[in-house]
Design an enzyme around this catalytic site. Structure first.
Site, PDB file in Angstrom:
ATOM      1  N   HIS A 229      86.782  72.091 -13.037  1.00  0.00           N
ATOM      2  CA  HIS A 229      85.679  71.119 -13.035  1.00  0.00           C
ATOM      3  C   HIS A 229      84.407  71.700 -13.654  1.00  0.00           C
ATOM      4  CE1 HIS A 229      87.555  68.028 -10.497  1.00  0.00           C
ATOM      5  NE2 HIS A 229      88.163  69.039  -9.888  1.00  0.00           N
TER       6      HIS A 229
ATOM      7  N   CYS B  19      90.996  67.371 -14.058  1.00  0.00           N
ATOM      8  CA  CYS B  19      91.723  67.402 -12.787  1.00  0.00           C
ATOM      9  C   CYS B  19      92.664  66.199 -12.690  1.00  0.00           C
ATOM     10  CB  CYS B  19      90.715  67.467 -11.639  1.00  0.00           C
ATOM     11  SG  CYS B  19      91.427  68.058 -10.096  1.00  0.00           S
TER      12      CYS B  19
ATOM     13  N   GLU C 116      82.069  70.116 -14.847  1.00  0.00           N
ATOM     14  CA  GLU C 116      80.946  69.220 -14.501  1.00  0.00           C
ATOM     15  C   GLU C 116      80.282  69.615 -13.184  1.00  0.00           C
ATOM     16  OE1 GLU C 116      84.084  68.521 -14.088  1.00  0.00           O
ATOM     17  OE2 GLU C 116      84.437  67.160 -12.406  1.00  0.00           O
TER      18      GLU C 116
END
Lengths: 79, 224
Positions: free
Chosen positions: B197, B86, B199
């Site tokens: 994302h 990002c 994660e």
């Protein structure tokens, strides 16, 4: 002296912000507005007194930071 | 293996990233403040998401000039692994470590929803635990994720197999990125930048673990 750096997206790079401004102008009744492009203006107060050197300094700043030359072009005006 | 997360003022996804890394690596990453410059002995440097320096001037432009980025460049030049997610991807492009730029989303709106990503190659340290062509889900949250590069750069990226991930159906391209590009690699395949994302989807408690193979891939590669 003062340097004014105008940064604009390059021709061909989509400018959705400019397009939205254009649509808003139409909604307000401004007919005949063609393409709208939005950019930014950065004023620099420089210690330099020689206009040519001030210009080349501002151009270097624009290349290194003020503009992203992948997507943006710039113009320097010395006042 | 040793990993570090670079923390700039305005970054806000570093703790999510730390959880994902710790889960796959078995040890917590180091958190490195932007004024530090010691990245010696690290295998992986991660630049997380957020709004570094309030997105002033352009997303990632200020962070790209900060002292720690010299150390990140040196780490990459030594052959170290770098992951930028990002805002981290935006910072890597602004720093010139990956080509192209991230423009305002074509729809002008901030996009905050899950997207789907197709794995374009599974022979990299980041993607080895996915199948080539597999589609996985990843949360997305950005206002400036519209990947742009000139046609010559895009042809080179595709010709050299450096497009790692593309937006895929059913959700498709959320931001207008050229050629549906969601993530790209450096020529040595050790620097990956992507907008979504992974994660944030590494545990069933979070609603899925689609992103976990990316971190498991890194753990396996770096342990080898």
């Amino acid at each position: 002296m003062k340097a004014v750096v105008t940064v604009m997206l390059k021709p061909g790079v989509l400018d959705p912000q400019g397009r939205a401004i254009g649509q808003a102008l139409q909604h307000l009744g401004f007919a005949g507005v063609g393409e709208v492009r939005a950019g930014k203006v950065i004023e620099l107060d420089l210690a330099e007194t020689d206009p040519a050197r001030a210009r080349s300094q501002a151009e270097e700043m624009a290349r290194k930071l003020l503009a992203n030359t992948v997507i943006e072009g710039f113009r320097v005006d010395i006042a | 293996m040793r990993a570090a997360i670079i923390v700039f003022p305005g970054i806000n996804r570093e703790r999510d990233m730390a959880i994902a890394l710790a889960q796959s690596f078995g040890r917590a990453p180091r958190m490195v403040w932007h004024r530090d410059s010691d990245l010696d002995g690290l295998d992986l440097v991660v630049i997380p998401g957020g709004f570094s320096y309030g997105d002033y001037l352009r997303c990632g432009a200020m962070a790209a000039q900060s002292p720690v980025m010299q150390a990140v460049r040196a780490h990459a030049a030594r052959g170290g692994y770098v992951l930028g997610v990002c805002n981290g991807f935006q910072i890597l492009t602004e720093a010139g470590m990956l080509p192209g730029a991230l423009l305002r989303n074509a729809g002008l709106r901030f996009v905050s929803r899950d997207c789907h990503l197709r794995v374009e190659r599974a022979d990299t340290a980041f993607t080895a635990h996915y199948q080539r062509g597999a589609v996985f889900r990843a949360p997305t949250a950005h206002g400036d994720g519209n990947y742009f590069a000139d046609a010559a750069t895009l042809d080179r990226l595709e010709g050299e197999g450096l497009v790692a991930l593309r937006y895929a159906p059913p959700t498709g391209n959320p931001n207008g990125s050229v050629r549906d590009i969601a993530g790209i690699l450096s020529p040595n395949l050790r620097v990956l930048g992507l907008m979504p994302h992974p994660e944030d989807l590494v545990d069933p408690l979070l609603g899925g673990a689609d992103g976990r193979p990316l971190f498991d891939s890194l753990a396996a590669t770096l342990a080898a």
